[in-house]
Scaffold this motif. Sequence first.
Motif, PDB file in Angstrom:
ATOM      1  N   TRP A 265      19.829 -32.577   1.243  1.00  0.00           N
ATOM      2  CA  TRP A 265      21.124 -33.098   0.839  1.00  0.00           C
ATOM      3  C   TRP A 265      21.813 -33.653   2.083  1.00  0.00           C
ATOM      4  CZ3 TRP A 265      23.167 -34.299  -3.660  1.00  0.00           C
ATOM      5  CH2 TRP A 265      24.544 -34.505  -3.772  1.00  0.00           C
ATOM      6  N   LYS A 266      22.056 -34.941   2.099  1.00  0.00           N
ATOM      7  CA  LYS A 266      22.583 -35.593   3.296  1.00  0.00           C
ATOM      8  C   LYS A 266      23.612 -36.638   2.904  1.00  0.00           C
ATOM      9  CE  LYS A 266      20.960 -37.828   7.558  1.00  0.00           C
ATOM     10  NZ  LYS A 266      19.754 -38.339   8.268  1.00  0.00           N
ATOM     11  N   ASP A 267      24.805 -36.519   3.493  1.00  0.00           N
ATOM     12  CA  ASP A 267      25.888 -37.489   3.247  1.00  0.00           C
ATOM     13  C   ASP A 267      26.180 -37.645   1.759  1.00  0.00           C
ATOM     14  OD1 ASP A 267      26.068 -37.983   6.002  1.00  0.00           O
ATOM     15  OD2 ASP A 267      24.549 -39.552   5.898  1.00  0.00           O
ATOM     16  N   GLY A 268      26.163 -36.518   1.048  1.00  0.00           N
ATOM     17  CA  GLY A 268      26.554 -36.532  -0.354  1.00  0.00           C
ATOM     18  C   GLY A 268      25.506 -37.014  -1.323  1.00  0.00           C
ATOM     19  N   THR A 269      24.252 -37.101  -0.882  1.00  0.00           N
ATOM     20  CA  THR A 269      23.180 -37.548  -1.774  1.00  0.00           C
ATOM     21  C   THR A 269      21.849 -36.953  -1.333  1.00  0.00           C
ATOM     22  OG1 THR A 269      22.147 -39.494  -2.797  1.00  0.00           O
ATOM     23  CG2 THR A 269      22.631 -39.620  -0.448  1.00  0.00           C
ATOM     24  N   TRP A 270      20.870 -36.990  -2.208  1.00  0.00           N
ATOM     25  CA  TRP A 270      19.543 -36.485  -1.866  1.00  0.00           C
ATOM     26  C   TRP A 270      18.773 -37.529  -1.059  1.00  0.00           C
ATOM     27  CZ3 TRP A 270      18.841 -31.581  -2.046  1.00  0.00           C
ATOM     28  CH2 TRP A 270      19.458 -30.793  -3.021  1.00  0.00           C
ATOM     29  N   ALA A 271      18.126 -37.058  -0.012  1.00  0.00           N
ATOM     30  CA  ALA A 271      17.378 -37.947   0.882  1.00  0.00           C
ATOM     31  C   ALA A 271      16.037 -37.310   1.218  1.00  0.00           C
ATOM     32  CB  ALA A 271      18.184 -38.211   2.159  1.00  0.00           C
ATOM     33  N   PRO A 272      15.057 -38.113   1.658  1.00  0.00           N
ATOM     34  CA  PRO A 272      13.761 -37.549   2.059  1.00  0.00           C
ATOM     35  C   PRO A 272      13.913 -36.637   3.270  1.00  0.00           C
ATOM     36  CG  PRO A 272      13.634 -39.936   1.765  1.00  0.00           C
ATOM     37  CD  PRO A 272      15.086 -39.578   1.756  1.00  0.00           C
ATOM     38  N   LEU A 273      12.951 -35.784   3.457  1.00  0.00           N
ATOM     39  CA  LEU A 273      12.949 -34.910   4.628  1.00  0.00           C
ATOM     40  C   LEU A 273      12.606 -35.697   5.888  1.00  0.00           C
ATOM     41  CD1 LEU A 273      11.251 -31.737   3.124  1.00  0.00           C
ATOM     42  CD2 LEU A 273      13.640 -31.977   3.829  1.00  0.00           C
ATOM     43  N   LYS A 274      12.661 -35.024   7.024  1.00  0.00           N
ATOM     44  CA  LYS A 274      12.523 -35.662   8.326  1.00  0.00           C
ATOM     45  C   LYS A 274      11.245 -36.480   8.445  1.00  0.00           C
ATOM     46  CE  LYS A 274      12.687 -34.517  13.268  1.00  0.00           C
ATOM     47  NZ  LYS A 274      12.776 -33.414  14.266  1.00  0.00           N
ATOM     48  N   THR A 275      10.120 -35.898   8.069  1.00  0.00           N
ATOM     49  CA  THR A 275       8.822 -36.587   8.123  1.00  0.00           C
ATOM     50  C   THR A 275       8.011 -36.208   6.890  1.00  0.00           C
ATOM     51  OG1 THR A 275       7.694 -34.773   9.297  1.00  0.00           O
ATOM     52  CG2 THR A 275       8.825 -36.445  10.651  1.00  0.00           C
ATOM     53  N   ASP A 276       6.895 -36.902   6.692  1.00  0.00           N
ATOM     54  CA  ASP A 276       6.001 -36.546   5.576  1.00  0.00           C
ATOM     55  C   ASP A 276       5.502 -35.116   5.728  1.00  0.00           C
ATOM     56  OD1 ASP A 276       6.337 -39.041   4.510  1.00  0.00           O
ATOM     57  OD2 ASP A 276       4.486 -39.869   5.360  1.00  0.00           O
ATOM     58  N   GLY A 277       5.297 -34.690   6.985  1.00  0.00           N
ATOM     59  CA  GLY A 277       4.836 -33.323   7.229  1.00  0.00           C
ATOM     60  C   GLY A 277       5.858 -32.278   6.854  1.00  0.00           C
ATOM     61  N   SER A 278       7.131 -32.677   6.777  1.00  0.00           N
ATOM     62  CA  SER A 278       8.191 -31.727   6.425  1.00  0.00           C
ATOM     63  C   SER A 278       8.129 -31.323   4.964  1.00  0.00           C
ATOM     64  CB  SER A 278       9.564 -32.339   6.729  1.00  0.00           C
ATOM     65  OG  SER A 278       9.701 -32.626   8.104  1.00  0.00           O
ATOM     66  N   VAL A 279       7.500 -32.166   4.136  1.00  0.00           N
ATOM     67  CA  VAL A 279       7.313 -31.823   2.717  1.00  0.00           C
ATOM     68  C   VAL A 279       6.218 -30.769   2.641  1.00  0.00           C
ATOM     69  CG1 VAL A 279       6.682 -32.696   0.444  1.00  0.00           C
ATOM     70  CG2 VAL A 279       8.000 -34.129   2.012  1.00  0.00           C
ATOM     71  N   ARG A 280       6.571 -29.585   2.170  1.00  0.00           N
ATOM     72  CA  ARG A 280       5.608 -28.485   2.227  1.00  0.00           C
ATOM     73  C   ARG A 280       6.023 -27.355   1.293  1.00  0.00           C
ATOM     74  NH1 ARG A 280       9.276 -28.345   6.260  1.00  0.00           N
ATOM     75  NH2 ARG A 280      10.001 -26.369   7.140  1.00  0.00           N
ATOM     76  N   LYS A 281       5.113 -26.414   1.126  1.00  0.00           N
ATOM     77  CA  LYS A 281       5.371 -25.195   0.372  1.00  0.00           C
ATOM     78  C   LYS A 281       5.284 -24.030   1.362  1.00  0.00           C
ATOM     79  CE  LYS A 281       3.218 -27.128  -3.802  1.00  0.00           C
ATOM     80  NZ  LYS A 281       4.468 -27.460  -4.476  1.00  0.00           N
ATOM     81  N   ILE A 282       6.360 -23.265   1.467  1.00  0.00           N
ATOM     82  CA  ILE A 282       6.415 -22.165   2.429  1.00  0.00           C
ATOM     83  C   ILE A 282       6.171 -20.844   1.701  1.00  0.00           C
ATOM     84  CG2 ILE A 282       7.843 -20.947   4.104  1.00  0.00           C
ATOM     85  CD1 ILE A 282       9.367 -23.487   4.587  1.00  0.00           C
ATOM     86  N   PRO A 283       5.074 -20.161   1.999  1.00  0.00           N
ATOM     87  CA  PRO A 283       4.829 -18.846   1.384  1.00  0.00           C
ATOM     88  C   PRO A 283       5.918 -17.849   1.807  1.00  0.00           C
ATOM     89  CG  PRO A 283       2.825 -19.723   2.373  1.00  0.00           C
ATOM     90  CD  PRO A 283       3.945 -20.586   2.847  1.00  0.00           C
ATOM     91  N   ILE A 284       6.378 -17.036   0.858  1.00  0.00           N
ATOM     92  CA  ILE A 284       7.396 -16.011   1.154  1.00  0.00           C
ATOM     93  C   ILE A 284       6.955 -14.673   0.581  1.00  0.00           C
ATOM     94  CG2 ILE A 284       9.303 -17.652   1.299  1.00  0.00           C
ATOM     95  CD1 ILE A 284      10.043 -16.921  -1.582  1.00  0.00           C
TER      96      ILE A 284
END
Length: 397
Positions: A265-284
């Motif tokens: 969420w950036k400047d009041g709207t949805w935006a892509p993440l920093k890089t393609d590598g930032s798109v990920r699934k984080i195990p918890i």
Amino acid sequence: MTECRYTTYLQYRKSLSTTIYAFSVPILPNLDMKRKDGYDMSITKRIHNGKPQYRYQVGYTDLFGNYKRKSSKWYDSKKECKKAESEFRTNLFLQKTGYTFEEIAENYIEYTGKYNTQQTINEKRSELKNHLSALLNDQIDDITAAKIKLVMDQECIQKLSTSRKNRILGLINSIFKHGQIFYGLKYNPCDQIPRYRKTSEEKMKKMNIYTPKEFNAFLEHIPATRKIYKDLFYVLYWTGMRLNEANSLTFNDIQVNKINLYRQWKDGTWAPLKTDGSVRKIPIDHDIYMVFEQLKKYYQDYPGFSEDWFCFGGYKQLSYTSIERAKDEAVEASGLHYIRIHDFRHSHASNLIEAGVNMYKISKRLGHSSISITMDRYGHLIDEDGDEILSAIKNKK
């Protein structure tokens, strides 16, 4: 300074098919291009006063995209005409922009100003004045990699941090690229100059890491009235997410065993993440999952609750100023050494390395675009004595 013909990079790219001919590719004489009568296609012949004469014609595009045609004078011999044509083509390729480094720099700052804050603009001008004054009056075409190295080797620059030196080098590089795109500059000497690398001391100084024990002490000094901030810091420390990634999470992004990261969420709207590598699934683990479950249970009592609400903040995400304030107050109350929000991410990486987790898996978890970034930032934390390697090869039989 002459007004730049192109107002956007896209306009430049659209005209590239013509302008590239003039200033990016050597235009050399092609002596193999023959007409059926045996003469070169660029050379014409006439009989004048009973004697043959020759002249050449060359079409080209100038620095500002204007198509021009050069018709030479008449020469008494074909050899002399070919030599003159070759010299013209060579000079055409070697023609200079005619601008100083300062002129291109000022045009670059003006052109990028619409995308920069006033502070960034002032910082660029300050770097030019305080550290790059030796380049300002030089013709930009004549500046070599050796000259830039001499400038960067100045004492006033060498005493700066590695990050600061790389910013100065990056500014020089951007100015040369601007000259290449808009003013026909043919050579960027920065292509030959490697970036400065941080020393291990600089990396350690930058990363104010909290051990798990220190982090728990930090959490204990966050009052119950600010539990949502405590939950946020807990998630940051044990997942290694960037602050904007965590603060952009909605309850739709949370599953029992993982977090889905694919936007911010950036400047009041949805935006892509920093890089393609930032798109990920984080195990918890279960503990982290229960943090989100308790937050959802808390917000469910609010009217209009939706799974689209932010995990941290509800209908509206937490203010970054309030997050910073909550962190600073807890640090001061705990008496621990100062730490930045981003250092929770560094602390997470340090804990994983200490636990012997594979560096590739750490890189994927942190969302780095390549493992080389992970190694560059955290490689100094790896056991340099090689105890694990020695243990692995101990049993040879």
